[in-house]
Design a protein around this motif. Sequence first.
Motif, PDB file in Angstrom:
ATOM      1  N   GLN A   3       0.404  -1.429  -0.014  1.00 26.65           N
ATOM      2  CA  GLN A   3      -0.157   0.485   0.506  1.00 26.65           C
ATOM      3  C   GLN A   3       0.698   1.636   0.055  1.00 26.65           C
ATOM      4  O   GLN A   3       1.894   1.087   0.599  1.00 26.65           O
ATOM      5  CB  GLN A   3      -0.910   0.034   1.056  1.00 26.65           C
ATOM      6  CG  GLN A   3      -2.224   0.698   1.382  1.00 26.65           C
ATOM      7  CD  GLN A   3      -3.455   0.522   2.238  1.00 26.65           C
ATOM      8  OE1 GLN A   3      -3.207  -0.297   2.337  1.00 26.65           O
ATOM      9  NE2 GLN A   3      -3.849   2.216   2.343  1.00 26.65           N
ATOM     10  N   ARG A 218      -4.666  -6.109  -6.501  1.00 28.10           N
ATOM     11  CA  ARG A 218      -5.084  -6.755  -4.740  1.00 28.10           C
ATOM     12  C   ARG A 218      -6.046  -8.177  -5.596  1.00 28.10           C
ATOM     13  O   ARG A 218      -6.169  -8.189  -4.567  1.00 28.10           O
ATOM     14  CB  ARG A 218      -6.273  -5.493  -4.260  1.00 28.10           C
ATOM     15  CG  ARG A 218      -4.857  -4.589  -4.222  1.00 28.10           C
ATOM     16  CD  ARG A 218      -4.189  -4.599  -2.945  1.00 28.10           C
ATOM     17  NE  ARG A 218      -3.292  -2.702  -3.269  1.00 28.10           N
ATOM     18  CZ  ARG A 218      -2.345  -2.434  -3.605  1.00 28.10           C
ATOM     19  NH1 ARG A 218      -1.427  -3.948  -3.624  1.00 28.10           N
ATOM     20  NH2 ARG A 218      -1.901  -2.019  -2.529  1.00 28.10           N
ATOM     21  N   ASP A 369      -7.208  -1.824  -0.353  1.00 23.99           N
ATOM     22  CA  ASP A 369      -6.131  -0.696  -0.131  1.00 23.99           C
ATOM     23  C   ASP A 369      -6.287  -1.782   1.692  1.00 23.99           C
ATOM     24  O   ASP A 369      -8.205  -0.475   1.705  1.00 23.99           O
ATOM     25  CB  ASP A 369      -5.726   0.474   0.014  1.00 23.99           C
ATOM     26  CG  ASP A 369      -5.171   0.610  -1.774  1.00 23.99           C
ATOM     27  OD1 ASP A 369      -4.511  -0.227  -1.472  1.00 23.99           O
ATOM     28  OD2 ASP A 369      -5.337   1.198  -1.511  1.00 23.99           O
ATOM     29  N   ARG A 384      -9.617   6.358   2.108  1.00 24.75           N
ATOM     30  CA  ARG A 384      -8.748   5.668   2.176  1.00 24.75           C
ATOM     31  C   ARG A 384      -7.204   6.606   2.629  1.00 24.75           C
ATOM     32  O   ARG A 384      -6.760   8.072   2.392  1.00 24.75           O
ATOM     33  CB  ARG A 384      -8.080   5.443   0.464  1.00 24.75           C
ATOM     34  CG  ARG A 384      -6.376   4.746   0.500  1.00 24.75           C
ATOM     35  CD  ARG A 384      -6.434   4.994  -1.028  1.00 24.75           C
ATOM     36  NE  ARG A 384      -4.948   4.530  -1.903  1.00 24.75           N
ATOM     37  CZ  ARG A 384      -3.712   6.237  -2.004  1.00 24.75           C
ATOM     38  NH1 ARG A 384      -4.055   7.347  -1.278  1.00 24.75           N
ATOM     39  NH2 ARG A 384      -2.911   5.367  -2.375  1.00 24.75           N
TER      40      ARG A 384
END
Length: 608
Positions: A3, A218, A369, A384
């Motif tokens: 991330q 991801r 994330d 985020r």
Amino acid sequence: MFQSFSESAHPEQGPPRLAALREVMADARLDGFIVPRADAYQGEYVAPCDERLAWLTGFTGSAGFCIALRDKAGVFVDGRYRTQVRSQVDLAHFTPVNWPETAPADWLAQELPEGGLVGYDPWLHTPREIETLTNGLRDSGVTLKATDNLVDRIWPDRPAPPMGPIRAYPAELAGLTHAQKRATLAAELSAGGHDAAVLTLPDSIAWLLNIRGSDIPRNPVPHAFAILHATAKVTLFVEAEKLDGTLRAHLGDDVIVRPPSAFGPALHSLTGPVRLDARSVPVWVMRELDQAGVPRVWGDDPCVLPKACKTDAEIAATREAHLRDGAALCEFLAWYDEQAPGSISEIDVVRRLEECRRATGALLDISFDTIAGSGPNGALAHYRVSTASNRILARGDLLVLDGGGQYLDGTTDITRTLPVGEAADIGADERAAFTRVLQGMIAMSRVRWPAGLAGRDLDVIARYPLWLADQDYAHGTGHGVGVNLCVHEGPQRLARISEVPLRAGMILSNEPGYYREVAFGIRIENLLVVQEAETLPGGDATGKLCFETLSFVPIDRRLIDASRLSDDERDWLDGYHALCRDLVGPRVAPAVRAWLDQATAPLGDAGK
């Protein structure tokens, strides 16, 4: 780290890009153009080269679209993103629109009262979407026109398409070889009188051929198109450089590999009838078949339902993945409880959690994330953290921590809401709301229901305690989850709009929440798998289903108003915490085991 914390939204760049789009709209003699968050494969997740909505508007949510007109631009978002969108777009040039409450057809009919011509890219919309929009525009004077993508004309530094390598997925984890899967689905096609089915969803192709890719961060899926033939052969349209000799050997002779440029000619060569899923295939595919005179029929993507109903091997594998992930979460939570309020930030939390998952030695990627929203940031359901938004965790805050891992044997997704400081530092409103969310989560975990019910029939169960207090949340209660595939998987959902009957083997999240804008957020999430229920003593054998819990991480007892819980709710929570101790305890270090024992102590008679 997987991330990053760079700022992904740039509202100041939206106005000049919108002006450039309007110039090419005028050149194309269009009064509007639709910019969805979609790609040609029609999956939920898109590569950087397909982030047209974010590039144009600044909005980075996982769902939504923009309709740009000559004098107005609407950004349509659902309840998850209505706070976020206002901070990410230039509100002097883009107008947030509540969707689906406001249908795009109704908005267009109002904003283009004299009629108008609105363009769309046929690669980025499904036949169902365009049919719904066309029907809604009937008698409005507004018409639609398929065109090339106007955003691509003005995007000078658009990233190149991804070229991630593809690898084989072990049949012992999948439970079936790809030859077995192809044979089963081909027999279904033949029984329906269908010559072939077109597949574009990345996770459908990955599941069918027991492959995994790396084109989408991801999500271990490849970008490819495929045609499943009634002969059980598959034609796979993919860039050759994504495949090595080992992968080609895995695919075998019955999977013919062709370049993506051959996809259109291959559609023209089919005899039909060709099965298309109107909810996932691009309009472009339908148009190609129609132009070639190839008969087509509507039907579900044949991979979607069998992919959702996990094999025994997949369920056994994902149980192990969740226990491994649960141990990593407990390592993190023991560390978290040692940190003084004001000493760590949201980014520190994300970094530490990823370190704990990496320490398992099995983490391939995070599954999305990580959401680590404290205080008012926690009120953003899909927050985020970036270097610009990063907050220090202050005493009295609530922290919404939602994350997951991609492991070879499973995909995890779990949310815990944590106090910053001690129980006495948390407000009464927060504790009451947390307890209601917990009650809804427990109710969903315990429910038993007759086979044939869908997610919409169960969704209310998790909301009921909140509704009694005139509270609610604007997202679904649960989404489907894959096994080393996408963390959001269809068709199963726990949501008001889900009409798909739940079946044994389906994995879903159970994540009720509550969000008070600019104040705090709460969410508690476990993953569940649908199982056939044993008949209870004195009950009738009517074929009930129930949930088995897959996630085992303590729920923070410091936030619970125990006086609000029933005896059954207390018993469930104490039983769940006992399982956390028994199943995860042997997997953690002694110091963490001591923390776990304390965190899972029975509620007892507290608050009665």
